[in-house]
Motif scaffolding. Sequence first.
Motif, mmCIF file in Angstrom:
data_model
loop_
_atom_site.group_PDB
_atom_site.id
_atom_site.type_symbol
_atom_site.label_atom_id
_atom_site.label_comp_id
_atom_site.label_asym_id
_atom_site.label_seq_id
_atom_site.Cartn_x
_atom_site.Cartn_y
_atom_site.Cartn_z
ATOM 1 N N VAL A 57 98.674 49.159 76.039
ATOM 2 C CA VAL A 57 98.787 47.474 75.365
ATOM 3 C C VAL A 57 98.929 48.084 73.802
ATOM 4 N N ASP A 59 98.732 45.860 70.356
ATOM 5 C CA ASP A 59 98.249 44.620 69.996
ATOM 6 C C ASP A 59 98.173 44.432 68.487
ATOM 7 N N SER A 69 92.938 42.064 74.306
ATOM 8 C CA SER A 69 92.565 43.593 74.739
ATOM 9 C C SER A 69 91.694 43.802 75.498
ATOM 10 N N VAL A 80 94.537 50.949 74.426
ATOM 11 C CA VAL A 80 95.004 49.660 73.603
ATOM 12 C C VAL A 80 95.200 50.370 72.193
ATOM 13 N N ALA A 82 95.752 48.774 68.619
ATOM 14 C CA ALA A 82 95.675 47.754 67.838
ATOM 15 C C ALA A 82 95.742 47.819 66.366
ATOM 16 N N ILE A 101 89.940 51.099 71.960
ATOM 17 C CA ILE A 101 90.718 50.412 71.173
ATOM 18 C C ILE A 101 91.008 51.538 69.971
#
Length: 239
Positions: A57, A59, A69, A80, A82, A101
């Motif tokens: 991902v 984000d 997320s 993820v 971010a 993350i």
Amino acid sequence: MKNMLSLARSARVLARIMTGRDVWVSAKPQGKLAWCGNPSYGGWKLPVDGIGGRVGVIDAGVGEDLSFSEDLISRYGASVVALDPTPKAAHYVHSRGNPAIDFVNHGLAPEDGKAIFYLPSNRNHVSGSLNAENHLKGGELEVELSSLSTAISRLPECDTLIVKMDIEGAEFDLLGSADFQSCAMEIDILCIEFHHRWPNFGAARLRQAVEALEALGFSCVWRNTGTNEEFTFARAAMV
């Protein structure tokens, strides 16, 4: 009461479309759609039948909401990356302490580099922009920028790539960039909040962006009928 408010918002959107101030985008859902993240704020509907294997991902523009997320991490064990250049976002993400993350205090842009970032006039708000607007008179920062390809390179190898961007008007230049076009074939699901209502953009920019995404093989599978700002696109081969 909630349903009445939702109908009223949808009616206002329809009125803008009918008068040419907004754009009708036909959403053609395929398979099961489910909310990922907070449905009231920060969430998107995704075609979950097509999500599987190792999920990655991007984000971009997380602000002070990681529900999207965190939901994908909980459901799929997603990795993820971010991104958000704002100081408030950096503080918020670090306070969550989620090891899944990888937070980068950069803005997402057509290429790596630096730029001036405009902070909101209202100190209680978090979202700034790379674009100067009347509601962004709260000061300026020089921020670091990462391209989409740079952000993707931080992810481990994945089978499903989901990109979400709420980047306060910067989405239009990003979607038109050579870097985005080079990455497009890697993206399975693309979630975008469009800021076409800002004075510097307008309905024509949304129309152009959607047509460009369709030319790259994306199909709109969901739009927020109450705002006509949040959209989910999926690769035609996926849906």
